[in-house]
Write an enzyme that holds these catalytic residues in place. Structure first.
Site, PDB file in Angstrom:
ATOM      1  N   GLY A  41       0.834  -1.206   0.000  1.00 49.74           N
ATOM      2  CA  GLY A  41       0.000   0.000   0.000  1.00 49.74           C
ATOM      3  C   GLY A  41       0.862   1.246   0.000  1.00 49.74           C
ATOM      4  N   TYR A  64      -2.370 -19.066  -2.220  1.00 50.80           N
ATOM      5  CA  TYR A  64      -3.101 -17.811  -1.977  1.00 50.80           C
ATOM      6  C   TYR A  64      -4.606 -18.071  -1.843  1.00 50.80           C
ATOM      7  CZ  TYR A  64      -5.512 -13.438  -3.149  1.00 50.80           C
ATOM      8  OH  TYR A  64      -6.370 -12.373  -3.154  1.00 50.80           O
ATOM      9  N   VAL A 114      -3.819  -7.733 -15.417  1.00 57.39           N
ATOM     10  CA  VAL A 114      -3.762  -7.594 -16.873  1.00 57.39           C
ATOM     11  C   VAL A 114      -4.356  -6.249 -17.315  1.00 57.39           C
ATOM     12  CG1 VAL A 114      -5.955  -8.842 -17.247  1.00 57.39           C
ATOM     13  CG2 VAL A 114      -4.248  -8.811 -19.041  1.00 57.39           C
TER      14      VAL A 114
HETATM   15  N1  LIG Z   1      -7.306  -7.029  -6.594  1.00 56.28           N
HETATM   16  C1  LIG Z   1      -8.112  -8.061  -6.815  1.00 56.28           C
HETATM   17  O1  LIG Z   1      -8.479  -8.355  -7.949  1.00 56.28           O
HETATM   18  C2  LIG Z   1      -8.628  -8.891  -5.650  1.00 56.28           C
HETATM   19  C3  LIG Z   1      -9.473  -9.965  -5.935  1.00 56.28           C
HETATM   20  C4  LIG Z   1      -9.968 -10.734  -4.884  1.00 56.28           C
HETATM   21  C5  LIG Z   1      -9.642 -10.404  -3.582  1.00 56.28           C
HETATM   22  N2  LIG Z   1      -8.811  -9.373  -3.341  1.00 56.28           N
HETATM   23  C6  LIG Z   1      -8.504  -9.060  -1.932  1.00 56.28           C
HETATM   24  O2  LIG Z   1      -8.758  -7.689  -1.718  1.00 56.28           O
HETATM   25  C7  LIG Z   1      -7.923  -7.201  -0.662  1.00 56.28           C
HETATM   26  C8  LIG Z   1      -7.224  -5.931  -1.109  1.00 56.28           C
HETATM   27  O3  LIG Z   1      -6.394  -6.248  -2.222  1.00 56.28           O
HETATM   28  P1  LIG Z   1      -5.779  -5.139  -3.200  1.00 56.28           P
HETATM   29  O4  LIG Z   1      -5.924  -5.645  -4.575  1.00 56.28           O
HETATM   30  O5  LIG Z   1      -6.310  -3.798  -2.829  1.00 56.28           O
HETATM   31  O6  LIG Z   1      -4.227  -5.286  -2.844  1.00 56.28           O
HETATM   32  P2  LIG Z   1      -3.186  -4.261  -2.191  1.00 56.28           P
HETATM   33  O7  LIG Z   1      -1.872  -4.994  -2.124  1.00 56.28           O
HETATM   34  O8  LIG Z   1      -3.231  -2.958  -2.905  1.00 56.28           O
HETATM   35  O9  LIG Z   1      -3.783  -4.071  -0.735  1.00 56.28           O
HETATM   36  C9  LIG Z   1      -3.402  -4.867   0.372  1.00 56.28           C
HETATM   37  C10 LIG Z   1      -3.038  -3.909   1.500  1.00 56.28           C
HETATM   38  O10 LIG Z   1      -2.718  -4.692   2.663  1.00 56.28           O
HETATM   39  C11 LIG Z   1      -1.528  -4.164   3.218  1.00 56.28           C
HETATM   40  N3  LIG Z   1      -0.859  -5.274   3.916  1.00 56.28           N
HETATM   41  C12 LIG Z   1      -0.280  -6.362   3.366  1.00 56.28           C
HETATM   42  N4  LIG Z   1       0.241  -7.142   4.325  1.00 56.28           N
HETATM   43  C13 LIG Z   1      -0.013  -6.523   5.513  1.00 56.28           C
HETATM   44  C14 LIG Z   1       0.285  -6.833   6.852  1.00 56.28           C
HETATM   45  N5  LIG Z   1       0.978  -7.939   7.186  1.00 56.28           N
HETATM   46  N6  LIG Z   1      -0.126  -5.993   7.831  1.00 56.28           N
HETATM   47  C15 LIG Z   1      -0.807  -4.843   7.501  1.00 56.28           C
HETATM   48  N7  LIG Z   1      -1.108  -4.497   6.243  1.00 56.28           N
HETATM   49  C16 LIG Z   1      -0.716  -5.342   5.259  1.00 56.28           C
HETATM   50  C17 LIG Z   1      -0.715  -3.650   2.052  1.00 56.28           C
HETATM   51  O11 LIG Z   1       0.269  -2.696   2.418  1.00 56.28           O
HETATM   52  C18 LIG Z   1      -1.815  -3.056   1.179  1.00 56.28           C
HETATM   53  O12 LIG Z   1      -2.069  -1.704   1.516  1.00 56.28           O
HETATM   54  C19 LIG Z   1      -6.992  -8.356  -0.311  1.00 56.28           C
HETATM   55  O13 LIG Z   1      -7.520  -9.012   0.823  1.00 56.28           O
HETATM   56  C20 LIG Z   1      -7.060  -9.265  -1.526  1.00 56.28           C
HETATM   57  O14 LIG Z   1      -6.791 -10.618  -1.180  1.00 56.28           O
HETATM   58  C21 LIG Z   1      -8.283  -8.590  -4.336  1.00 56.28           C
END
Ligand SMILES: NC(=O)c1ccc[n+]([C@@H]2O[C@H](COP(=O)([O-])OP(=O)(O)OC[C@H]3O[C@@H](n4cnc5c(N)ncnc54)[C@H](O)[C@@H]3O)[C@@H](O)[C@H]2O)c1
Length: 312
Positions: free
Chosen positions: A40, A150, A193
């Protein structure tokens, strides 16, 4: 969920989390973000912080830190978005992946339960837990068969939500997103993608399509995902909910759509299919429609146009 409440968002500095934080701040909620800034970015929260949101830098693997942050914030709802989202890293180091995605979620649930939080909205992945779609669009009852650690860690985290409900009465909903795209998206995510192709289009490059490009995913716009989170926090419904469009779009559909909306030439080059990739998945969202009153509203062309504009 009434506005002017206190909300806590783990992972709120990330792509989806920061879009949610903006919406919560916009409607007047007091927001605390817990994020270790591993993927993030602080700048994703610049606008929200200037309007009163608070960022606490902490790792969700640190149970003591979470306990004290939750006790201070006294949130009326927790949105748990923090996760490691890199499928390849989960394959290389499954124990590390589960330490964050399973262990971290357990810490979030325990801190929420101790702080008397009435409701946790957890984040799961319809794109990663079902594996190859046997029935399309896949309902929540579809067999769980993740192709990578994952997907398994996200499903395991859901199961911990359910057990906290059975053991302690903590109300939780797990939103199983499709492939989320939109402003602030990172190329590493499940809809990477789209970020990659938008970048290629803007620099006048050529998109690379692996295999024939007919593999399909349920691409859902981040604004719709934010709306699903608000709906889930405001309802009493618990358990898993698919959050997608119900429609599978192919990689070639994305290339065609980007060509159409930009009016630029955009012809792909093909590379060999990547092994272990799911061919087809889309999500049946009837349960979210019936129990959360939620529906995806933004179509692929419109969502891609907004995403492209955010990158210009
Ligand atoms: N992007 C997608 O298409 C998608 C699809 C399905 C599910 N998700 C889920 O949505 C959520 C958000 O994903 P995103 O795409 O915004 O990804 P992202 O990597 O932008 O967001 C994840 C956030 O979690 C923080 N983080 C990671 N590990 C951490 C830790 N140990 N302690 C505290 N903070 C931590 C990161 O710094 C980041 O800000 C996740 O749970 C992901 O599994 C995303």
């Amino acid at each position: 969920m009434p506005a002017f409440m206190r909300a806590l968002v783990t992972g709120g500095a990330g792509f989806i989390g920061s879009n949610l934080v903006d919406a919560l701040v916009e409607r007047g909620d007091e927001v605390t973000v817990v994020d270790d800034l591993s993927t993030g970015k602080r700048e994703n929260l610049d606008g929200a912080i200037s309007r009163g949101a608070k960022l606490v830098e902490a790792d969700i693997r640190d149970a003591d830190a979470l306990r004290s942050i939750f006790a201070d914030a006294k949130p009326g709802a927790v949105f748990h978005m923090a996760a490691q989202i890199d499928v390849r890293k989960s394959v290389a180091d499954p124990a590390w992946d589960s330490g964050i995605n399973v262990g971290g979620t357990i810490n979030v649930l325990a801190a929420a339960q101790e702080a008397g939080v009435p409701r946790v909205v957890n984040t799961s992945s319809g794109g990663a837990i079902y594996g190859e779609g046997q029935t399309l669009p896949a309902p929540e009852s579809h067999p769980v068969a993740p192709e990578a650690p994952y997907g398994l860690s996200k499903f395991c985290a859901e199961q911990y939500c359910e057990i906290f409900e059975r053991m302690h009465g903590l109300k939780t909903a797990s939103l199983r997103y499709g492939n989320v795209y939109g402003p602030r998206q990172d190329p590493l995510g499940e809809a990477g993608v789209i970020a990659i192709f938008c970048g290629k289009l803007l620099e006048g490059g050529t998109p690379t399509v692996f295999g024939d490009g007919m593999q399909t995913r349920d691409y859902v716009f981040v604004g719709d995902v934010v709306a699903a989170n608000l709906a889930a926090a405001g309802s009493q419904a618990t358990g898993p909910f698919n959050i997608g469009t119900g429609v599978g779009s192919s990689v070639i559909d994305i290339v065609d759509s980007l060509r159409r909306i930009s009016g630029q030439p955009f012809d792909p080059e093909h590379a060999p299919e990547r092994l272990g990739e799911v061919h087809h998945i889309s999500l049946d969202t009837s349960r979210a429609q019936e129990e959360l009153g939620w529906n995806a509203r933004v179509g692929l062309d419109e969502g891609l146009r907004v995403t492209l504009d955010s990158l210009r």
